[in-house]
Design a protein around this motif. Structure first.
Motif, mmCIF file in Angstrom:
data_model
loop_
_atom_site.group_PDB
_atom_site.id
_atom_site.type_symbol
_atom_site.label_atom_id
_atom_site.label_comp_id
_atom_site.label_asym_id
_atom_site.label_seq_id
_atom_site.Cartn_x
_atom_site.Cartn_y
_atom_site.Cartn_z
ATOM 1 N N GLY A 68 1.184 4.927 0.263
ATOM 2 C CA GLY A 68 0.901 6.312 1.176
ATOM 3 C C GLY A 68 -0.159 6.230 0.522
ATOM 4 N N SER A 69 -0.822 7.374 0.967
ATOM 5 C CA SER A 69 -2.390 7.840 1.242
ATOM 6 C C SER A 69 -2.749 9.539 0.866
ATOM 7 N N GLY A 70 -3.772 9.593 0.255
ATOM 8 C CA GLY A 70 -4.044 11.091 -0.327
ATOM 9 C C GLY A 70 -3.040 11.235 -1.556
ATOM 10 N N GLY A 71 -2.766 12.708 -1.103
ATOM 11 C CA GLY A 71 -2.628 13.683 -2.050
ATOM 12 C C GLY A 71 -0.363 12.882 -1.663
ATOM 13 N N THR A 72 0.355 12.306 -1.040
ATOM 14 C CA THR A 72 1.162 11.938 -0.323
ATOM 15 C C THR A 72 1.464 11.024 -0.472
ATOM 16 N N LYS A 73 2.516 10.023 -1.712
ATOM 17 C CA LYS A 73 3.056 9.201 -2.630
ATOM 18 C C LYS A 73 3.662 9.100 -2.615
ATOM 19 N N LYS A 74 4.962 7.818 -2.924
ATOM 20 C CA LYS A 74 6.147 7.699 -2.470
ATOM 21 C C LYS A 74 5.354 6.290 -3.682
ATOM 22 N N ASN A 75 7.906 5.788 -3.762
ATOM 23 C CA ASN A 75 8.120 5.005 -4.650
ATOM 24 C C ASN A 75 8.227 3.562 -3.662
ATOM 25 N N ALA A 76 8.800 4.227 -2.370
ATOM 26 C CA ALA A 76 9.623 2.719 -2.018
ATOM 27 C C ALA A 76 9.384 3.181 -0.719
ATOM 28 N N TRP A 77 9.059 2.191 0.708
ATOM 29 C CA TRP A 77 9.638 2.619 2.266
ATOM 30 C C TRP A 77 10.368 2.076 3.033
ATOM 31 N N ARG A 78 11.641 2.301 4.585
ATOM 32 C CA ARG A 78 12.837 1.458 4.476
ATOM 33 C C ARG A 78 12.038 0.701 5.351
ATOM 34 N N TRP A 79 12.363 -0.598 5.432
ATOM 35 C CA TRP A 79 12.245 -1.751 6.471
ATOM 36 C C TRP A 79 13.548 -2.309 6.521
ATOM 37 N N THR A 80 13.098 -2.197 8.344
ATOM 38 C CA THR A 80 14.479 -2.767 8.806
ATOM 39 C C THR A 80 14.120 -4.266 9.281
ATOM 40 N N THR A 81 14.610 -5.644 9.636
ATOM 41 C CA THR A 81 14.151 -6.336 9.612
ATOM 42 C C THR A 81 16.075 -7.294 10.433
ATOM 43 N N SER A 82 16.801 -7.713 11.228
ATOM 44 C CA SER A 82 17.844 -8.460 11.815
ATOM 45 C C SER A 82 18.469 -7.028 11.924
ATOM 46 N N GLY A 83 18.263 -6.626 11.804
ATOM 47 C CA GLY A 83 19.646 -5.446 12.344
ATOM 48 C C GLY A 83 19.556 -5.098 10.719
#
Length: 180
Positions: free
Chosen positions: A135-150
């Motif tokens: 994240g950047s600025g004041g918006t930070k998070k612990n994780a993000w979604r990643w889609t690969t091969s469905g």
């Protein structure tokens, strides 16, 4: 003090002794039997529950952040883009997620990067989830979604300290590649 002032029997007051002024006050304050039993019950319950509170509070304190970007990824932290990188933990897994000293499915626990201690072979790991890498600025998070091969993964961040049997230590960002 003279020896003849010490009473022969413990129950006898010495000659010329005056009655105590404190004793009647103590007798006035004597609690009823019901009050004494209530006090004992409160003390017993407190003695039993306080250690449990300490255990549960400590457990909650260990639980790190579990917020995530559910969009396309953590692209705002990497304006030049990024591509998936290979799993480099001990367990097998697809090339998924990006960044970190190590990334892969080994550190997953209930869909997030594990917290606490784990060991494998000649290495011991202590991890704490963080929300400062994605994240950047004041918006930070612990994780993000990643889609690969469905398949959909959650790439969750933690700071991990690795200690080898030799005593050598290394601390860096690690990424858990967890199936969602």
């Amino acid at each position: 003090m003279r020896i003849d002032h010490i009473p022969v029997k413990g129950g006898e007051p010495p000659t010329g002794a005056e009655p105590s002024r404190v004793r009647p006050l103590i007798r006035e304050l004597r609690p009823s039997r019901r009050t004494a039993l209530k006090s004992l019950a409160v003390g017993a319950v407190t003695a039993a529950l306080v250690p449990l509170e300490w255990v549960f509070t400590k457990g909650m304190a260990l639980a790190g952040p579990t917020s995530e970007w559910t969009g396309a990824g953590c692209a705002d932290s990497y304006p030049n883009g990024y591509t998936q990188q290979a799993n480099n933990w001990w367990s097998s897994g697809a090339a998924t997620c990006f960044g970190g000293w190590r990334r892969g499915s080994y550190p997953c626990a209930s869909g997030w990067h594990f917290e606490g201690w784990r060991g494998y072979s000649d290495e011991g790991y202590t991890s704490n989830r963080i929300a400062t890498a994605c994240g950047s600025g004041g918006t930070k998070k612990n994780a993000w979604r990643w889609t690969t091969s469905g398949l959909v993964y959650r790439c969750s961040d933690a700071t991990t300290t690795c200690v080898w049997n030799s005593g050598e230590r290394y601390t860096a960002l690690t990424i858990a590649m967890c199936r969602v």
